[in-house]
Design an enzyme around this catalytic site. Sequence first.
Site, PDB file in Angstrom:
ATOM      1  N   GLU A 118       0.824  -1.218   0.000  1.00 39.53           N
ATOM      2  CA  GLU A 118       0.000   0.000   0.000  1.00 39.53           C
ATOM      3  C   GLU A 118       0.854   1.263   0.000  1.00 39.53           C
ATOM      4  O   GLU A 118       0.500   2.269   0.607  1.00 39.53           O
ATOM      5  CB  GLU A 118      -0.958   0.011   1.194  1.00 39.53           C
ATOM      6  CG  GLU A 118      -2.028  -1.047   1.156  1.00 39.53           C
ATOM      7  CD  GLU A 118      -2.899  -0.958  -0.081  1.00 39.53           C
ATOM      8  OE1 GLU A 118      -3.073   0.143  -0.604  1.00 39.53           O
ATOM      9  OE2 GLU A 118      -3.361  -2.014  -0.540  1.00 39.53           O
ATOM     10  N   GLY A 119       1.988   1.217  -0.668  1.00 40.07           N
ATOM     11  CA  GLY A 119       2.882   2.379  -0.708  1.00 40.07           C
ATOM     12  C   GLY A 119       3.886   2.282   0.425  1.00 40.07           C
ATOM     13  O   GLY A 119       3.544   2.489   1.589  1.00 40.07           O
TER      14      GLY A 119
END
Lengths: 612, 612
Positions: free
Chosen positions: A451-452
Amino acid sequence: MLVYKAPTKDFLFILNDLLKVQELKGVEGFESLTPEFCQEVLYPAARFHEEVLFPVGIAGDRHGAHLVDGKVLTPPGYKEAWKQYCASGWLQLSMPEELGGAGLPSIMASIIGEMRITTAHSLAMYGSFCLSAARMLNSLAPEWIRTHVVPNLATGQWTATMCLTESHCGTDLKQIRTTAVPQPDGSYAIHGSKIFISGGDHDLTDNIIHLVLAKIPDADGKVGARLDEVNVFMVSKHKIDLQTGELLEKNACHVSSIEHKMGIEGSATCVLNFDGAQAWHIGSTSGGVKRNSMLPMFLMMNYARLSTALSGVGYAEISAQNALFYAKERRSGKTPIFSSGDQSIADPIINHPDIRRNIMAAQSFAEGGRATALRVAVWQAQAESDQISAEERRRLKDMVDLFTPVMKAYFTDKGFDCASDCLQVFGGHGYTKDYGIEQVVRNARIGKIYEGANGIQAIDLLRRKLPDNDWRAFDYFFQTIHTFIGQYCVSGQADQGLLGRFVAAVTLLQNTVEEIRQESQQGAGVLPHLAVAYDLLHAFGIIVVAWNWLEIHQLLQEKANAVELTPFENRKVILACFWVEYELPLVHALCQRIQQGTPSVLKLPPEALDVE
Amino acid sequence: MLVYKAPTKDFLFILNDLLKVQELKGVEGFESLTPEFCQEVLYPAARFHEEVLFPVGIAGDRHGAHLVDGKVLTPPGYKEAWKQYCASGWLQLSMPEELGGAGLPSIMASIIGEMRITTAHSLAMYGSFCLSAARMLNSLAPEWIRTHVVPNLATGQWTATMCLTESHCGTDLKQIRTTAVPQPDGSYAIHGSKIFISGGDHDLTDNIIHLVLAKIPDADGKVGARLDEVNVFMVSKHKIDLQTGELLEKNACHVSSIEHKMGIEGSATCVLNFDGAQAWHIGSTSGGVKRNSMLPMFLMMNYARLSTALSGVGYAEISAQNALFYAKERRSGKTPIFSSGDQSIADPIINHPDIRRNIMAAQSFAEGGRATALRVAVWQAQAESDQISAEERRRLKDMVDLFTPVMKAYFTDKGFDCASDCLQVFGGHGYTKDYGIEQVVRNARIGKIYEGANGIQAIDLLRRKLPDNDWRAFDYFFQTIHTFIGQYCVSGQADQGLLGRFVAAVTLLQNTVEEIRQESQQGAGVLPHLAVAYDLLHAFGIIVVAWNWLEIHQLLQEKANAVELTPFENRKVILACFWVEYELPLVHALCQRIQQGTPSVLKLPPEALDVE
């Protein structure tokens, strides 16, 4: 073996006592969240996660997912557990009723999400995108998809994936090489290979919907290197009859391998090859290259970072529970507090201050972080409500945007650190697989990456979330904190020690960021501070959790004037103090780093970083 | 796949340029450590570790050790590698010549030890105690053991284990239940079960010597709960003919299971059951209960903590090397420094400041930590030399004693953190097994636990190493640092920025500990500070590494006045600055915690730490 008890009392405390969701205006469904109703929902949900999902989750990671004859076999029990889970309704608690959900405010889904990922992270991964894909397709996709695909996703009959990463590029989507070639029937043919696709194949459901990032080649068949060339396409594992919705033959998309990983081994992380797979463009009716072409992806990922942040909370929670359980049983030496008088019997190690420190640090983060995240979940809902003024919505959205990278990165960092520190409580037993805590550490490690990656979150905070709109979110943030400080002061309930330390740390952080702002507005921009972006994010993380702990502290002090606090509440007061005593000092170190900078980071050319 | 290049240039720099070992007086063998000689030893040693040991080590952890038919089978290649290793002489480099070694100063063994544990931690575990057991037995054991056992251990023909832990007790040895019953022939019969015995069984050598902690029962057959009842016994896997040294039948000692662990899976961690095993008491001729009965164990563990500290250094080293290798190849986005002008090509991620920060933090710790540890290795040798005055020896021993828990805990904490932060550089690829970095993280985690868990080290520092002998070591320590600061000032080479920050941090730590000292001397003792003992240890850790970096900085600044620095030396100057910029600010946070305390840790009775 691991133990887990859902923190239901804490969920209820945050919902009803701290946030008082029932009294909040402007969001449909909040008025229904009475203490009684929340209990009716959360107690059975907790039991289901503890008794059904948790055992399957633990066993699944030991067994792992396997690729056999080109198909992913999930661990024993996953298929049944997934069916039970979908049938139970816990997954769809906050989906709109027209999509088969219970229509409760999304804060309830966040709570369920924490329990789900804590009890069965790997299994939960397969369902990560069902609901967000259903919502997104419901608003952006053509009629036949809304009719034949969305209901299956919304109920978990099918699952969905996000196919972003390629072997040579993750964050930098400009580099994507996967192509989508327009076909006469209005579909596209996808060619390319995607990696790190969680749940890219499995045996839980009959079909899987892949949302794939790809570029449409130009007239010469070439793709460029621009971000706005990237579009979102839907590929169904089995082709779908557009008229009837019937599943047809398998699409030209297959899993070529699955990753062997540090943790979450029950989750199949797939390499997916698309060999001219039939695909449908999502988000516009024309097939052309357009700006905002990744809007569908952003819509899907909207809630993902908050849910990843809550995974950090969940890992701290389960780690603290297990370390505490062990430390109350295990005996070693004599302790300086709560020691038994009998010198011939060793005391439980929970009364060694260093053991307590590790456990209370995890508890204090878990509960302070949870309060913070659920407060943001309320803001998210309010920011989308048309019953709230545009200005207030803008303020709330700014706050959500600012908190999102802070929570995603800081909370997953803390989740991992707390897990490792709680493993330490077990001594050598923690390093063996017997107690299960080492699996928790390994599973928790992924949160810092997906998620980053957390470094990207820090850059996002420094380069976008703070300076965007002339530093508006920054101003809102400190206004909000100062408003709280003012109320805390006039309440007469403030513990002067806690308040003083909090004000000092907040002022320091504000001044530190203010310096960056002024410097950047004089033309230097924020780039010179990239080396300390991570420190800045952590300083914000500590402060936002401290703020939420002080809100809790104030609430309980007020209550204590009228009635005697319960043991649960007394414990909260102590954990609030712990956060201030233990974590706030770090803000001073982080701000010192930020103010003085770390110029050495930028000095050596890359080849000079190597020896020789 | 992992890469590893032994940091030979750094070893040589520390030996010859920084510590100038050749010029040091008072230790036999130091004069032989000329730059040329050190090169002649270390380059081939490096090649052996890189080319022979490293591949076996990596493959071994993937394969793991297995228990088959009651015997431990080590991973493929281990047996051959062990034989080659013993034959190569690298293991015995610092053993006395009369025991078959090369008789070099022990600092050389420390250097080899870092390479050994970094390239093949699991394999190295089997040999951890050969040499220390040989030395200890050579000074304390009866003649037949010195004749028939010691030479086999000293050459690695046999290996040795330390059997301390039982399932219910680790640190708290008072609780030991294993018994040693005197036999008519002067031997003892050992009954009991020991856990966590590294290399408790294996197929590398024909025999294994177990050093076992056990209690001698009283006349009624009972054992008490006193520490001084614990004695050390030698149990040979195969009984030994006292006359000829021939190996006889198997002793009544067998491995019942091996642990499944988070990492170092090539190392067999055994449960050993002793069912009346024939044993020989070590350390005294009478079989009675006596004080200092664990002296043999302490002699063996003397060097173990320094070697564990160096494992933290090695893990930071290999992590930084691999992350740097990856970050120079991998491209993503455009970077603010050293960017290529071509906007259509992504830059290598090494030029993203946050990536650099992670890698330089690992480099800066590895090299500063290594300099610190090898300085302590010199002190250790000097403290044992009778050519050095008693007063100076006492001072050196105090310093070694003070540095030992600090380095063991702080260095292994940093080794693990650096490994995890370097994994982060790989993004999702770091979480898969492909690059091998996740194995490094899992292996590095054990260092925080074994050889005395890090929390125990912190307690040891606060309760013993600092206050012992009226805080003498504390005084020595700060005198030494202030002497350096004085020399640094008058050298005219001091970078005022670095110096100012160092002096501020040192002064703060000194004042902080001085407060504890005064308070403790007024009758409160140090117990009220147990909750911040860990912070105290970390503050010392940061300061000792900073000191060593400033020594290096001073040395190179002086050199820079005469000649242009090499790229290697320029890089060192930058890494010295990095440590001061990045790590010293934490001392302020830690001292704030220590001074203000964390009273909340001590407030709740154990049952109140649970929710409900």
